[in-house]
Scaffold this motif. Structure first.
Motif, short mmCIF file in Angstrom:
data_model
loop_
_atom_site.label_atom_id
_atom_site.label_comp_id
_atom_site.label_asym_id
_atom_site.label_seq_id
_atom_site.Cartn_x
_atom_site.Cartn_y
_atom_site.Cartn_z
N LEU A 145 56.85 70.28 -35.50
CA LEU A 145 55.56 70.24 -36.17
C LEU A 145 54.90 68.88 -36.03
O LEU A 145 53.70 68.77 -35.80
N VAL A 146 55.69 67.80 -36.14
CA VAL A 146 55.16 66.45 -35.99
C VAL A 146 54.66 66.24 -34.56
O VAL A 146 53.57 65.71 -34.34
N ILE A 147 55.43 66.68 -33.58
CA ILE A 147 55.04 66.54 -32.18
C ILE A 147 53.77 67.34 -31.90
O ILE A 147 52.85 66.85 -31.25
N ASP A 148 53.69 68.57 -32.43
CA ASP A 148 52.51 69.40 -32.24
C ASP A 148 51.28 68.75 -32.87
O ASP A 148 50.20 68.75 -32.28
N HIS A 149 51.42 68.20 -34.06
CA HIS A 149 50.31 67.55 -34.75
C HIS A 149 49.83 66.32 -33.97
O HIS A 149 48.64 66.13 -33.75
N ASP A 150 50.78 65.50 -33.52
CA ASP A 150 50.43 64.31 -32.74
C ASP A 150 49.75 64.69 -31.43
O ASP A 150 48.79 64.06 -31.01
N SER A 151 50.25 65.74 -30.80
CA SER A 151 49.66 66.21 -29.55
C SER A 151 48.23 66.70 -29.77
O SER A 151 47.34 66.41 -28.96
N LEU A 152 47.99 67.39 -30.87
CA LEU A 152 46.65 67.85 -31.21
C LEU A 152 45.70 66.67 -31.40
O LEU A 152 44.58 66.66 -30.90
N LEU A 153 46.17 65.64 -32.11
CA LEU A 153 45.35 64.45 -32.32
C LEU A 153 45.02 63.75 -31.01
O LEU A 153 43.87 63.34 -30.79
N ASN A 196 44.85 65.12 -28.06
CA ASN A 196 43.89 65.97 -27.36
C ASN A 196 42.48 65.79 -27.92
O ASN A 196 41.51 65.73 -27.17
N GLN A 197 42.36 65.69 -29.24
CA GLN A 197 41.05 65.48 -29.86
C GLN A 197 40.46 64.14 -29.44
O GLN A 197 39.27 64.04 -29.14
N LEU A 198 41.31 63.12 -29.37
CA LEU A 198 40.85 61.79 -28.95
C LEU A 198 40.39 61.82 -27.50
O LEU A 198 39.33 61.28 -27.16
N THR A 199 41.14 62.48 -26.65
CA THR A 199 40.79 62.59 -25.23
C THR A 199 39.45 63.29 -25.05
O THR A 199 38.60 62.85 -24.28
N GLU A 200 39.25 64.38 -25.79
CA GLU A 200 37.99 65.11 -25.71
C GLU A 200 36.82 64.24 -26.18
O GLU A 200 35.77 64.22 -25.55
N ALA A 201 37.01 63.53 -27.26
CA ALA A 201 35.93 62.68 -27.79
C ALA A 201 35.59 61.56 -26.82
O ALA A 201 34.42 61.30 -26.56
N LEU A 202 36.60 60.90 -26.29
CA LEU A 202 36.34 59.77 -25.40
C LEU A 202 35.71 60.18 -24.08
O LEU A 202 34.98 59.42 -23.47
N SER A 203 35.98 61.41 -23.64
CA SER A 203 35.41 61.87 -22.37
C SER A 203 34.09 62.60 -22.55
O SER A 203 33.46 63.01 -21.58
N SER A 204 33.64 62.76 -23.79
CA SER A 204 32.40 63.46 -24.07
C SER A 204 31.19 62.66 -23.57
O SER A 204 31.02 61.50 -23.92
N PRO A 205 30.32 63.29 -22.79
CA PRO A 205 29.13 62.59 -22.32
C PRO A 205 28.04 62.49 -23.38
O PRO A 205 27.10 61.72 -23.23
N THR A 206 28.16 63.24 -24.47
CA THR A 206 27.10 63.27 -25.47
C THR A 206 27.37 62.40 -26.69
O THR A 206 26.46 62.13 -27.46
N LEU A 207 28.61 61.96 -26.88
CA LEU A 207 28.91 61.13 -28.04
C LEU A 207 28.50 59.68 -27.78
O LEU A 207 28.68 59.16 -26.69
N VAL A 226 41.89 58.96 -35.31
CA VAL A 226 43.11 59.44 -34.68
C VAL A 226 44.22 58.39 -34.77
O VAL A 226 45.36 58.71 -35.11
N LEU A 227 43.90 57.14 -34.49
CA LEU A 227 44.91 56.09 -34.55
C LEU A 227 45.47 55.93 -35.96
O LEU A 227 46.67 55.75 -36.15
N THR A 228 44.60 56.04 -36.96
CA THR A 228 45.05 55.95 -38.35
C THR A 228 45.96 57.13 -38.69
O THR A 228 47.00 56.97 -39.33
N ALA A 229 45.59 58.33 -38.22
CA ALA A 229 46.41 59.52 -38.47
C ALA A 229 47.77 59.41 -37.79
O ALA A 229 48.77 59.95 -38.28
N LEU A 230 47.83 58.69 -36.68
CA LEU A 230 49.09 58.49 -35.97
C LEU A 230 49.89 57.32 -36.54
O LEU A 230 50.98 57.01 -36.06
N GLY A 231 49.33 56.65 -37.57
CA GLY A 231 50.03 55.53 -38.18
C GLY A 231 49.81 54.22 -37.45
O GLY A 231 50.55 53.26 -37.65
N LEU A 232 48.80 54.17 -36.59
CA LEU A 232 48.48 52.95 -35.84
C LEU A 232 47.12 52.45 -36.27
O LEU A 232 46.16 53.20 -36.29
N ASP A 233 47.04 51.19 -36.64
CA ASP A 233 45.74 50.61 -36.97
C ASP A 233 45.56 49.38 -36.10
O ASP A 233 46.16 48.34 -36.34
#
Length: 122
Positions: free
Chosen positions: A6-14, A16-27, A39-46
């Protein structure tokens, strides 16, 4: 073992969300920074990633001013406040679906402009 998966799946989802956001041409850059920080905060990294300026949604301003978010939107549309000078459009998730929608976020100048418009309206 199940909890580790579950932890691995959650981290993987985060990630993926970061990758999508960073590659978005509209953001915008600040929207990408905000997503990276989330995402970094959710992963415990600040890593000290901060957005360039504070922004507010219509819902946040509506609570502050004691009116509805729809009233904020109508006022902003009537007085052409939804411009680069007063904020920026960001991709956001719709409240009751998984659909992504463009939402206007107001910067400090936009917030002040709306406050002035509300004062003159009443």
């Amino acid at each position: 073992m199940h909890q580790l998966q579950l932890v691995i799946d959650h981290d993987s989802l985060l990630i993926n969300q970061l990758t999508e956001a960073l590659s978005s041409p509209t953001l915008s850059s600040s929207a990408k920074l905000a997503e990276a920080r989330r995402v970094l905060t959710a992963l415990g990294l600040d890593l000290g990633v901060t957005a360039a300026q504070q922004v507010w949604s219509a819902s946040e301003l509506a609570k502050e001013f004691g009116i509805s978010a729809q009233a904020i939107g109508r006022l902003a549309n009537q007085h052409q406040v939804k411009t680069d000078e007063f904020g920026e459009y960001r991709l956001d998730q719709a409240v009751h679906s998984r659909k992504q929608v463009q939402t206007f976020y107001y910067n400090q100048r936009g917030r002040n402009q709306l406050a002035e418009l509300l004062k003159t309206r009443t």
